[in-house]
Design an enzyme around this catalytic site. Structure first.
Site, PDB file in Angstrom:
ATOM      1  N   LYS A 197       0.927  -1.381   0.074  1.00  0.00           N
ATOM      2  CA  LYS A 197       0.066  -0.276   0.160  1.00  0.00           C
ATOM      3  C   LYS A 197       1.083   1.332  -0.017  1.00  0.00           C
ATOM      4  CE  LYS A 197      -3.284   3.150   0.679  1.00  0.00           C
ATOM      5  NZ  LYS A 197      -4.673   4.278   0.311  1.00  0.00           N
ATOM      6  N   CYS A 251      -3.876  10.853   0.858  1.00  0.00           N
ATOM      7  CA  CYS A 251      -2.527   9.560   0.801  1.00  0.00           C
ATOM      8  C   CYS A 251      -1.320  10.192   0.389  1.00  0.00           C
ATOM      9  CB  CYS A 251      -3.372   8.778  -0.352  1.00  0.00           C
ATOM     10  SG  CYS A 251      -4.982   7.776   0.373  1.00  0.00           S
TER      11      CYS A 251
END
Ligand code: SAJ
Length: 409
Positions: A197, A251
């Site tokens: 991720k 993010c």
């Protein structure tokens, strides 16, 4: 299955709704009472394409409930934020959620972490909390992979990675996600899933930094970077990203710091972060250059776009805030517009008001509505600076500049 989703925000709420649609009984838990109130009255508390329609349908099933306290359930999904201040990962929200879950568990339940966490976090920090409790548990990490504006589509169609602390945890998580995910679901160990991720978003950040560096060099060389990237990307193994005024969102500007925080080898990653964080200052420096070049005595910059990217109202970590801060510091006046942000919020003005009130235009976000503005009819405008190459100039005699094109400062 009985599922509790802890954190019903941008990721938790659509996940909860999709689980209900797939036939599960879901409770969404949040510490924010205004969110709970909004959901109880059937309203999505933020903008996301198609989510309101989905929530309305889901509420009719009577299988979706919202609550401010966690209650016993078969499965728990943690989808709370993990704030990051440069190298320092803050797992407080995840840990608090986990502790509340542990306090209501009977033993043997499945706990899934969707929140992005640094590689190694589950084994280093979360496991210790669970082991302290003496209760049986299954732990897995299923990092979210969805982009604002297309969250529902991507949550349904994207491939997913599931990392289990044990194989049993991974297999059970896969079974749950397979009830609403149409993409392929891979199983791995928990730390590899965490690593993947963070790697995905870091990959994007580093490549955007490279594009930004290419843009600055192109200005010195005197070419058009957009044309150069278009041509270079015809190579079958090249995919150069787009330059821009900086990287926003919750993010991409955040996750690379997880690597910097855990390893001294993350040098390229650190440099990329600095390059992208430096873009707002680069943009403002160019603006100052144009102010001087065009002898603009009382500059008033009309900033187009507060959202961090095209056609969404998401303003989290938007580089526009960094530009505004710098303009304030330099005492350069400005006015800002964003068609996706409620008028008045952060001083957002109507587009027409902005076009009349300013003498310079700075395009920060490439919203579609900006591309067709006929700037030529605003005689007050002395220059236009497009950092996204989304405008279709020239505009009569108004000097028109684009990031990454022509001569540098
Ligand atoms: N940007 C550029 N140049 C580009 C691409 C993007 O300057 O070539 C800028 C955008 O304008 C924006 C920022 O980068 O300010 C990030 O936007 P984005 O659309 O690339 O990404 P996010 O943050 O909306 O979503 C990302 C996605 N990750 C990847 O594409 C690897 C998404 O799949 C993740 O689920 C999400 O982060 C997340 O939640 O982690």
């Amino acid at each position: 299955m009985n599922v509790t989703v802890v954190g019903i925000g941008y990721i938790g709420l659509p996940t909860a709704c999709l689980l209900v649609r797939a036939g599960h009984d879901v409770t969404g838990v949040d510490i924010d009472t205004s969110k709970i109130q909004s959901l109880k009255s059937g309203k999505v508390p933020f903008e996301e394409t198609g989510l309101q329609k989905l929530l309305t349908a889901v509420l009719k099933t009577n299988r979706f409930h919202v609550a401010s306290k966690i209650e016993a359930s078969d499965v728990y999904i943690i989808a709370v934020p993990t704030p990051q201040e440069r190298e320092k990962a803050d797992l407080t929200f995840v840990k608090n959620a986990l502790e509340s879950i542990i306090s209501v568990m009977h033993g043997g339940e499945l706990i899934i972490i969707e929140s992005t966490i640094y590689p190694g976090a589950s084994k280093k920090e979360l496991l210790a909390l669970l082991l302290k409790s003496d209760k049986q548990f299954l732990l897995a990490h299923c990092p979210e992979r969805a982009i604002p504006g297309r969250t529902i589509y991507e949550m349904t169609h994207n491939n997913r990675i599931i990392g289990g602390l044990t194989r049993q945890a991974a297999v059970k998580t896969k079974k749950l996600y397979a009830s609403f995910v149409k993409g392929h679901i891979d199983i791995t160990d928990i730390t590899t899933a965490e690593y993947c991720k963070v790697m995905e978003n870091t990959y994007r950040d580093v490549n955007i930094a490279l594009a930004n560096e290419y843009a600055k060099i192109a200005e010195e060389v005197g070419i058009d970077i957009w044309e150069a990237i278009r041509l270079a990307n015809k190579h079958p193994r090249v995919h150069i990203h787009s330059p821009g005024p900086g990287v926003g969102g919750h993010c991409i500007p955040v996750d690379p710091w997880f690597f910097v925080g855990i390893s001294k080898h993350a040098k390229l990653i650190h440099t990329a972060r600095d390059i992208n964080d430096g873009m707002p200052a680069y943009v403002v420096k160019k603006l100052e250059y144009y102010i001087k070049k065009h002898n603009i005595k009382k500059p008033k910059v009309g900033i187009l776009g507060l959202a961090y990217k095209k056609n969404v109202g998401d303003i989290r970590e938007s580089p526009t805030f960094a530009v505004i801060k710098l303009l304030q510091k330099k005492k350069i006046s400005y006015v800002v517009n964003d068609p996706f942000v409620k008028e008045g919020t952060f001083g957002c003005a109507k587009l027409d008001e902005l076009l009349h009130a300013s003498n310079m235009i700075l395009v920060m976000t490439d919203h579609d509505v900006y591309t067709n503005i006929n700037f030529s009819k605003y005689k007050n405008l002395r220059c236009i600076y497009d950092t996204r190459q989304c405008l279709r100039g020239p505009y009569g005699h108004i000097p028109f500049y684009t990031l990454g094109v022509g001569k540098g400062i």
